[in-house]
Design a protein around this motif. Structure first.
Motif, PDB file in Angstrom:
ATOM      1  N   ASP A  65       0.827  -1.207   0.000  1.00  0.00           N
ATOM      2  CA  ASP A  65       0.000   0.000   0.000  1.00  0.00           C
ATOM      3  C   ASP A  65       0.862   1.259   0.000  1.00  0.00           C
ATOM      4  OD1 ASP A  65      -2.192  -1.710   0.196  1.00  0.00           O
ATOM      5  OD2 ASP A  65      -2.160  -1.657   2.382  1.00  0.00           O
ATOM      6  N   HIS A  84     -12.564  11.349   9.903  1.00  0.00           N
ATOM      7  CA  HIS A  84     -13.077  11.612   8.559  1.00  0.00           C
ATOM      8  C   HIS A  84     -13.976  12.842   8.616  1.00  0.00           C
ATOM      9  CE1 HIS A  84     -12.279   7.537   6.699  1.00  0.00           C
ATOM     10  NE2 HIS A  84     -11.981   7.348   7.957  1.00  0.00           N
ATOM     11  N   ASP A  87     -15.024  12.115   3.157  1.00  0.00           N
ATOM     12  CA  ASP A  87     -14.366  11.032   2.433  1.00  0.00           C
ATOM     13  C   ASP A  87     -15.482  10.205   1.816  1.00  0.00           C
ATOM     14  OD1 ASP A  87     -12.494   9.267   1.454  1.00  0.00           O
ATOM     15  OD2 ASP A  87     -12.280   8.189   3.326  1.00  0.00           O
ATOM     16  N   PHE A  89     -15.855   7.792  -0.294  1.00  0.00           N
ATOM     17  CA  PHE A  89     -15.814   6.352  -0.508  1.00  0.00           C
ATOM     18  C   PHE A  89     -15.154   5.674   0.683  1.00  0.00           C
ATOM     19  CE2 PHE A  89     -15.738   8.405  -4.641  1.00  0.00           C
ATOM     20  CZ  PHE A  89     -16.854   7.834  -5.224  1.00  0.00           C
ATOM     21  N   ARG A  91     -12.959   3.476   2.902  1.00  0.00           N
ATOM     22  CA  ARG A  91     -11.697   2.787   2.703  1.00  0.00           C
ATOM     23  C   ARG A  91     -11.251   2.240   4.056  1.00  0.00           C
ATOM     24  NH1 ARG A  91     -11.877   6.411  -1.157  1.00  0.00           N
ATOM     25  NH2 ARG A  91     -10.519   6.543  -2.914  1.00  0.00           N
ATOM     26  N   LYS A  92     -10.389   1.264   4.008  1.00  0.00           N
ATOM     27  CA  LYS A  92      -9.823   0.727   5.236  1.00  0.00           C
ATOM     28  C   LYS A  92      -8.491   1.436   5.488  1.00  0.00           C
ATOM     29  CE  LYS A  92     -11.923  -3.823   5.094  1.00  0.00           C
ATOM     30  NZ  LYS A  92     -11.668  -5.265   5.097  1.00  0.00           N
ATOM     31  N   TYR A  93      -8.572   2.557   6.193  1.00  0.00           N
ATOM     32  CA  TYR A  93      -7.364   3.296   6.534  1.00  0.00           C
ATOM     33  C   TYR A  93      -6.697   2.656   7.730  1.00  0.00           C
ATOM     34  CZ  TYR A  93      -8.831   7.000   3.416  1.00  0.00           C
ATOM     35  OH  TYR A  93      -9.190   7.705   2.315  1.00  0.00           O
ATOM     36  N   ALA A 114      -3.840   3.139   3.142  1.00  0.00           N
ATOM     37  CA  ALA A 114      -5.200   2.652   2.895  1.00  0.00           C
ATOM     38  C   ALA A 114      -5.065   1.251   2.306  1.00  0.00           C
ATOM     39  CB  ALA A 114      -5.958   3.565   1.946  1.00  0.00           C
ATOM     40  N   GLU A 115      -5.708   0.291   2.933  1.00  0.00           N
ATOM     41  CA  GLU A 115      -5.588  -1.103   2.517  1.00  0.00           C
ATOM     42  C   GLU A 115      -6.029  -1.284   1.071  1.00  0.00           C
ATOM     43  OE1 GLU A 115      -7.820  -5.124   3.794  1.00  0.00           O
ATOM     44  OE2 GLU A 115      -6.830  -4.055   5.441  1.00  0.00           O
ATOM     45  N   ILE A 117      -4.728   0.103  -1.585  1.00  0.00           N
ATOM     46  CA  ILE A 117      -4.485   1.287  -2.423  1.00  0.00           C
ATOM     47  C   ILE A 117      -2.976   1.447  -2.567  1.00  0.00           C
ATOM     48  CG2 ILE A 117      -4.838   3.766  -2.701  1.00  0.00           C
ATOM     49  CD1 ILE A 117      -7.455   2.152  -2.703  1.00  0.00           C
ATOM     50  N   PRO A 121      -2.792   7.373  -0.444  1.00  0.00           N
ATOM     51  CA  PRO A 121      -3.945   6.955   0.358  1.00  0.00           C
ATOM     52  C   PRO A 121      -5.029   8.032   0.514  1.00  0.00           C
ATOM     53  CG  PRO A 121      -2.013   7.239   1.760  1.00  0.00           C
ATOM     54  CD  PRO A 121      -1.562   7.410   0.350  1.00  0.00           C
ATOM     55  N   ALA A 123      -7.529  10.165  -1.194  1.00  0.00           N
ATOM     56  CA  ALA A 123      -8.212  10.265  -2.486  1.00  0.00           C
ATOM     57  C   ALA A 123      -8.620  11.710  -2.785  1.00  0.00           C
ATOM     58  CB  ALA A 123      -9.458   9.381  -2.468  1.00  0.00           C
TER      59      ALA A 123
END
Length: 135
Positions: A65, A84, A87, A89, A91-93, A114-115, A117, A121, A123
Motif C-alpha cells: 500500500d 473523517h 471522504d 468512498f 476505505r480501510k485506513y 489505505a488497505e 491502495i 492513500p 483520495a
C-alpha cells in the motif's frame, strides 16, 4: 484536563495533498509526481525541515500500500487518530505514529496507508483531521 489539537489533511480535485500541521503553515505534496520505486518524495518547509513524505507501494521488498507521512513536530504529543470530515468512498485506513526513528522525516510523524491502495492513500475530495491528544 487533556489538550486536543486538530490538524487538517485534505485533497481537492487536483493531485495535491495538503497538510496544515503543528507549525501552522499549509504544505503540499503532489500525488501524481512520486519518487522512483522504493524512494520517498519529500516536502520541506521554509527552514528545510521535512514535513511530508509520500511513496507508492508495490515495489520489491516494500509494503503493498502507498504511504503518506506528515510531520507532528511541535504537536503536544504523538497520541493521534484519524477523523473523517469528508471522504466519499469508504476505505480501510490504517495508521500509526512514530517518534522519529522509523520514518523518512526523522522526527515525530503520523503515517497513513489505505488497505489495497497502492498509490496515494488520500483520495481526491477527501478531507480529514488528525486529532492529537495530550494529557
Amino acid at each position: 484536563m487533556a489538550t486536543i489539537k486538530l490538524y487538517q489533511l485534505s485533497r481537492a480535485g487536483d493531485s495535491f495533498v495538503k497538510w496544515s500541521g503543528p507549525d501552522g503553515d499549509t504544505h503540499s505534496i503532489d500525488a501524481m509526481n512520486p519518487a522512483p520505486p522504493g524512494q520517498w518524495a519529500i516536502t520541506q518547509d521554509s527552514n528545510g525541515q521535512f514535513v511530508m513524505a509520500y511513496r507508492p507501494g508495490g515495489f520489491p521488498g516494500g509494503p503493498a500500500d502507498g504511504e503518506l507521512v506528515v510531520s507532528l513536530k511541535g504537536a503536544p504529543s504523538i497520541a493521534a487518530t484519524l477523523l473523517h470530515e469528508e471522504d466519499d468512498f469508504p476505505r480501510k485506513y490504517y495508521f500509526a505514529t512514530d517518534g522519529g526513528g522509523s520514518n523518512p522525516l526523522g522526527h515525530a510523524a503520523f503515517i497513513l496507508r489505505a488497505e489495497g491502495i497502492s498509490d496515494m492513500p488520500v483520495a481526491r475530495w477527501a478531507n480529514f483531521r488528525v486529532m492529537v491528544v495530550a494529557p
